[in-house]
Design an enzyme around this catalytic site. Sequence first.
Site, short mmCIF file in Angstrom:
data_model
loop_
_atom_site.label_atom_id
_atom_site.label_comp_id
_atom_site.label_asym_id
_atom_site.label_seq_id
_atom_site.Cartn_x
_atom_site.Cartn_y
_atom_site.Cartn_z
CG ASN A 102 0.58 1.74 -12.78
OD1 ASN A 102 0.29 2.30 -13.83
ND2 ASN A 102 -0.30 0.98 -12.11
CE LYS B 184 -1.33 10.62 -12.06
NZ LYS B 184 -0.56 9.42 -11.66
CB THR C 12 -8.25 1.72 -16.44
OG1 THR C 12 -8.22 3.10 -16.04
CG2 THR C 12 -7.14 1.43 -17.43
CB ALA D 53 -7.76 16.21 -6.01
CE1 TYR D 54 -5.01 10.77 -11.63
CE2 TYR D 54 -5.69 12.00 -13.57
CZ TYR D 54 -5.04 10.92 -13.00
OH TYR D 54 -4.42 9.99 -13.80
CG ASP E 191 -1.85 1.18 1.29
OD1 ASP E 191 -1.55 2.22 0.65
OD2 ASP E 191 -2.89 1.07 1.96
N1 NAP Z 1 -6.45 5.42 -17.48
C1 NAP Z 1 -6.02 6.54 -18.02
O1 NAP Z 1 -6.62 7.07 -18.99
C2 NAP Z 1 -4.81 7.22 -17.48
C3 NAP Z 1 -4.41 8.42 -18.12
C4 NAP Z 1 -3.27 9.06 -17.65
C5 NAP Z 1 -2.56 8.51 -16.60
N2 NAP Z 1 -2.98 7.36 -15.99
C6 NAP Z 1 -2.17 6.84 -14.88
O2 NAP Z 1 -1.84 5.50 -15.13
C7 NAP Z 1 -1.68 4.82 -13.87
C8 NAP Z 1 -2.52 3.55 -13.85
O3 NAP Z 1 -3.88 3.93 -13.93
P1 NAP Z 1 -5.04 2.95 -14.43
O4 NAP Z 1 -5.82 3.73 -15.42
O5 NAP Z 1 -4.50 1.62 -14.77
O6 NAP Z 1 -5.92 2.89 -13.09
P2 NAP Z 1 -6.65 1.69 -12.32
O7 NAP Z 1 -7.12 0.65 -13.25
O8 NAP Z 1 -7.60 2.36 -11.41
O9 NAP Z 1 -5.45 1.05 -11.47
C9 NAP Z 1 -4.86 1.77 -10.42
C10 NAP Z 1 -4.01 0.82 -9.62
O10 NAP Z 1 -3.44 1.56 -8.52
C11 NAP Z 1 -3.69 0.81 -7.34
N3 NAP Z 1 -3.68 1.64 -6.14
C12 NAP Z 1 -4.44 2.71 -5.86
N4 NAP Z 1 -4.15 3.17 -4.62
C13 NAP Z 1 -3.18 2.37 -4.13
C14 NAP Z 1 -2.45 2.31 -2.92
N5 NAP Z 1 -2.69 3.18 -1.91
N6 NAP Z 1 -1.50 1.37 -2.76
C15 NAP Z 1 -1.26 0.47 -3.76
N7 NAP Z 1 -1.92 0.45 -4.92
C16 NAP Z 1 -2.88 1.39 -5.09
C17 NAP Z 1 -5.02 0.13 -7.59
O11 NAP Z 1 -5.21 -0.94 -6.67
P3 NAP Z 1 -6.68 -1.41 -6.17
O12 NAP Z 1 -7.20 -2.38 -7.19
O13 NAP Z 1 -6.38 -2.03 -4.84
O14 NAP Z 1 -7.53 -0.17 -6.05
C18 NAP Z 1 -4.81 -0.34 -9.01
O15 NAP Z 1 -4.02 -1.51 -9.03
C19 NAP Z 1 -2.04 5.84 -12.80
O16 NAP Z 1 -0.87 6.45 -12.32
C20 NAP Z 1 -2.90 6.84 -13.56
O17 NAP Z 1 -2.89 8.12 -12.94
C21 NAP Z 1 -4.09 6.71 -16.41
#
Ligand code: NAP
Length: 243
Positions: free
Chosen positions: A88, A170, A201, A165-166, A61
């Site tokens: 990530n 970043k 996602t 916030a988000y 975590d």
């Molecule tokens: N999706 C997009 O369009 C997009 C665009 C730009 C940037 N990003 C970035 O890409 C990265 C991955 O995002 P995603 O879209 O794959 O999101 P996602 O599917 O929501 O996955 C996020 C991951 O982070 C984990 N997480 C959250 N809080 C945590 C904590 N306190 N400790 C450990 N793990 C934690 C979640 O675990 P749980 O399953 O336990 O919640 C999940 O495994 C992020 O940094 C996001 O900001 C995404």
Amino acid sequence: MSERTIALVTGANKGIGYEIAAGLGALGWRVGVGARDDQRRKAAVERLRAAGVDAFGVPLDVTDDASATAAAQLIEDQAGRLDVLVNNAAITGGMPQEPTRIDPATIRTVVETNVIGVIRVTNAMMPLLRRSPSPRIVNMSSSVGSLTRQSGTAGELTTGPVAAAYAPSKTFLNAVTLQYARELSGTNILINAACPGYVATDLNGFRGVRTPEQGAAIAIKLATLPDDGPTGQFFEDGGVVPW
Ligand SMILES: NC(=O)c1ccc[n+]([C@@H]2O[C@H](COP(=O)([O-])OP(=O)(O)OC[C@H]3O[C@@H](n4cnc5c(N)ncnc54)[C@H](OP(=O)(O)O)[C@@H]3O)[C@@H](O)[C@H]2O)c1
């Protein structure tokens, strides 16, 4: 100590993080699957192993000091060093996030995960990374943190919704990435920020237009940089993202 490249991906149980783990595993690397939930982590490790990846679970975590310390100890015991860290894991904190209405607690929670979590995990792993011949750190950022794109300056398009916030989390992460790069210049550690594009996602209710595999590609590229590769920069598939 293992001959094989060792990586840790945080938040690797689903979404882009899972695909980064799968992609690094496909290179023949040993991949630590960082995840906070026991069931979700075990399921991801099993799925990766079934796909031929040498994956191992790392309870993590990113908001918890003791968890980060224990994760470093586990990797020390499993592998003796760490070659690549992909920070990530992140949260949005929920939408909408109009700055005039947002609860300050939401900002604290998001910064704790998306910024301080990266610093906490990176610093816990630093002794293990320093033992690698070619350490790489990839911070998953977002173009929504680009002040240039958000302000529409330099002819760049506006990016993402209003998100008090988000998006700033970043921007903060990008600034922190640069600080690490400055401190670590002259070492063999390369650290960069990555934007995966708009990926379908859980983070965005699967509204993104790219696949998690496509989103993982830029992180895999920055995880596999040659020794003379860039550091302290911000990249997406198409090249450099303006700050
Ligand atoms: N999706 C997009 O369009 C997009 C665009 C730009 C940037 N990003 C970035 O890409 C990265 C991955 O995002 P995603 O879209 O794959 O999101 P996602 O599917 O929501 O996955 C996020 C991951 O982070 C984990 N997480 C959250 N809080 C945590 C904590 N306190 N400790 C450990 N793990 C934690 C979640 O675990 P749980 O399953 O336990 O919640 C999940 O495994 C992020 O940094 C996001 O900001 C995404």
